[in-house]
Design a protein around this motif. Structure first.
Motif, mmCIF file in Angstrom:
data_model
loop_
_atom_site.group_PDB
_atom_site.id
_atom_site.type_symbol
_atom_site.label_atom_id
_atom_site.label_comp_id
_atom_site.label_asym_id
_atom_site.label_seq_id
_atom_site.Cartn_x
_atom_site.Cartn_y
_atom_site.Cartn_z
ATOM 1 N N PRO A 228 76.685 45.487 72.467
ATOM 2 C CA PRO A 228 76.339 44.287 73.240
ATOM 3 C C PRO A 228 75.089 44.450 74.092
ATOM 4 N N LEU A 229 74.518 45.646 74.139
ATOM 5 C CA LEU A 229 73.301 45.856 74.918
ATOM 6 C C LEU A 229 72.039 45.530 74.134
ATOM 7 N N ILE A 230 72.184 45.231 72.831
ATOM 8 C CA ILE A 230 71.019 44.908 72.017
ATOM 9 C C ILE A 230 71.252 43.610 71.244
ATOM 10 N N THR A 231 70.156 43.021 70.782
ATOM 11 C CA THR A 231 70.230 41.828 69.938
ATOM 12 C C THR A 231 69.708 42.157 68.542
ATOM 13 N N ASP A 232 70.071 41.301 67.605
ATOM 14 C CA ASP A 232 69.598 41.442 66.227
ATOM 15 C C ASP A 232 68.237 40.765 66.115
ATOM 16 N N ARG A 233 67.232 41.480 66.576
ATOM 17 C CA ARG A 233 65.855 40.990 66.611
ATOM 18 C C ARG A 233 64.941 42.054 66.027
ATOM 19 N N VAL A 234 63.873 41.609 65.360
ATOM 20 C CA VAL A 234 62.883 42.533 64.801
ATOM 21 C C VAL A 234 61.481 42.023 65.109
ATOM 22 N N GLU A 235 60.560 42.943 65.381
ATOM 23 C CA GLU A 235 59.146 42.603 65.493
ATOM 24 C C GLU A 235 58.361 43.451 64.502
ATOM 25 N N LEU A 236 57.241 42.879 64.028
ATOM 26 C CA LEU A 236 56.422 43.503 62.996
ATOM 27 C C LEU A 236 55.083 43.939 63.571
ATOM 28 N N PHE A 237 54.616 45.123 63.145
ATOM 29 C CA PHE A 237 53.333 45.646 63.601
ATOM 30 C C PHE A 237 52.624 46.343 62.437
ATOM 31 N N ILE A 238 51.310 46.148 62.371
ATOM 32 C CA ILE A 238 50.446 46.928 61.484
ATOM 33 C C ILE A 238 49.226 47.329 62.301
ATOM 34 N N ASN A 239 48.929 48.619 62.317
ATOM 35 C CA ASN A 239 47.775 49.137 63.083
ATOM 36 C C ASN A 239 47.778 48.649 64.536
ATOM 37 N N GLY A 240 48.955 48.650 65.130
ATOM 38 C CA GLY A 240 49.085 48.272 66.531
ATOM 39 C C GLY A 240 49.029 46.784 66.802
ATOM 40 N N VAL A 241 48.875 45.966 65.777
ATOM 41 C CA VAL A 241 48.776 44.514 65.937
ATOM 42 C C VAL A 241 50.154 43.893 65.719
ATOM 43 N N GLU A 242 50.619 43.140 66.701
ATOM 44 C CA GLU A 242 51.887 42.430 66.548
ATOM 45 C C GLU A 242 51.693 41.243 65.618
ATOM 46 N N LEU A 243 52.550 41.156 64.600
ATOM 47 C CA LEU A 243 52.399 40.117 63.579
ATOM 48 C C LEU A 243 53.503 39.076 63.585
ATOM 49 N N GLY A 244 54.708 39.476 63.961
ATOM 50 C CA GLY A 244 55.802 38.524 63.825
ATOM 51 C C GLY A 244 57.022 38.921 64.614
ATOM 52 N N ASN A 245 57.923 37.942 64.748
ATOM 53 C CA ASN A 245 59.120 38.096 65.552
ATOM 54 C C ASN A 245 60.251 37.383 64.830
ATOM 55 N N GLY A 246 61.348 38.108 64.538
ATOM 56 C CA GLY A 246 62.431 37.511 63.775
ATOM 57 C C GLY A 246 63.794 37.788 64.379
ATOM 58 N N TYR A 247 64.774 36.919 64.025
ATOM 59 C CA TYR A 247 66.112 37.014 64.598
ATOM 60 C C TYR A 247 67.190 36.782 63.542
#
Length: 323
Positions: A228-247
């Motif tokens: 319960p301390l975390i959520t089902d979330r993901v973030e995407l990165f390539i070469n340090g650049v944030e690309l996306g956010n998903g749930y």
């Protein structure tokens, strides 16, 4: 010369080719392309986002409408109405955002997969990115939990907040003004440390998926069943650049409204512009959102990486300075 486009004809062509590939990818998977309004009567409550408003004149009445920061809420209303899996390529708008990776008007790819959990969505993201980068293949995809990544880099546990420990780490790491900027706000500390110490090193010529974000950081994701301390979330990165956010999408209307109200309170405390809570989304959730996962990816940043461009202006037909 100010009339000329921001980007070259070659990059205009690359954008068109990329959009064609995305549509082919989803057509092969029977994911329906949709369009939703960019002007809506409500807006998201995220404390970190500002928005554009416009006055809709319909004499004798006048309404304030919001340019959407994401098509998420309207797309979820389609899901609740039985659309099945859907995707959209559209413009999104965020006020006050400008810089190397930011333009106030930008292009988003957003999609939702009915029946997918977060792991299945991550696998599909992996396939899409590999397809888009087929001419310049990336190294093997990396998948890492937020907690393990944060602990390995800082020695701090992101799920347990100690202002004293965080402040000591900032002092030892020469993160000037961190204590003043972050105060006693756990979320602000996490964002500050992650963006300065962790993100720049993620995904060296590879897609890096960071998953399992602290529960205090996710407005629209489900709480993980096993922790319960975390959520089902993901973030995407390539070469340090944030690309996306998903749930793995939250479907509980009462819990969603509680989170909206909490964010509105935070916005008010920070003297951010007032928002109008999306009651139509809450009504759709009350009716029933199908079990699904979804993600939004910034296509302009994808094009920056595909073309090795230094700034977002290089891949836009007309950046805000020329609009």
């Amino acid at each position: 010369m100010d009339w000329q486009p921001s980007c070259s004809p070659e990059l205009l062509s690359l954008r068109a080719q990329t959009l064609q590939k995305i549509r082919r990818f989803f057509a092969e998977r029977n994911v329906l392309e949709v369009e939703t309004p960019l002007l809506c009567s409500a807006i998201g409550t995220d404390p970190n986002l500002d928005f554009f408003t416009t006055d809709y004149q319909l004499p004798p009445k006048q309404r304030t409408l919001f340019l959407q920061t994401s098509p998420e809420f309207a797309m979820k209303r389609l899901l609740a109405a039985g659309s099945g899996s859907i995707f959209q390529i559209c413009k999104a708008f965020r006020n006050g955002e400008s810089g190397r990776f930011h333009n106030p008007e930008f292009t988003l790819l957003e999609w939702y997969r009915v029946g997918f959990n977060l792991s299945q969505l991550m696998n599909e993201v992996d396939k899409l990115i590999a397809f888009l980068f087929d001419a310049c293949p990336l190294q093997a995809t990396q998948k890492v939990s937020y907690q393990s990544l944060f602990q390995q880099t800082t020695g701090l546990d992101p799920l347990v907040f100690s202002c004293q420990d965080y402040a000591k780490y900032a002092h030892d790491s020469d993160l000037i003004d961190a204590t003043t900027l972050c105060g006693h706000d756990h979320v602000v500390w996490l964002d500050f440390i992650f963006s300065h110490q962790i993100q720049p090193h993620l995904g060296k010529n590879a897609l890096c998926m960071v998953h399992g974000y602290p529960a205090c950081m996710s407005s629209l994701a489900r709480i993980n069943q096993g922790n319960p301390l975390i959520t089902d979330r993901v973030e995407l990165f390539i070469n340090g650049v944030e690309l996306g956010n998903g749930y793995y999408e939250l479907s509980d209307a009462k819990e969603q409204e509680r989170r909206f109200d909490k964010e509105i309170t935070i916005r008010q405390g920070n003297k951010r512009p007032n928002v109008v809570k999306d009651e139509r989304l809450l009504a759709a959730l009350e009716l029933g959102l199908p079990d699904c996962s979804g993600i939004a990816i910034g296509l302009d940043r994808i094009l920056m990486l595909l073309s090795n461009s230094a700034t977002i202006d290089d891949v836009l037909a007309f950046s805000i300075s020329k609009a």
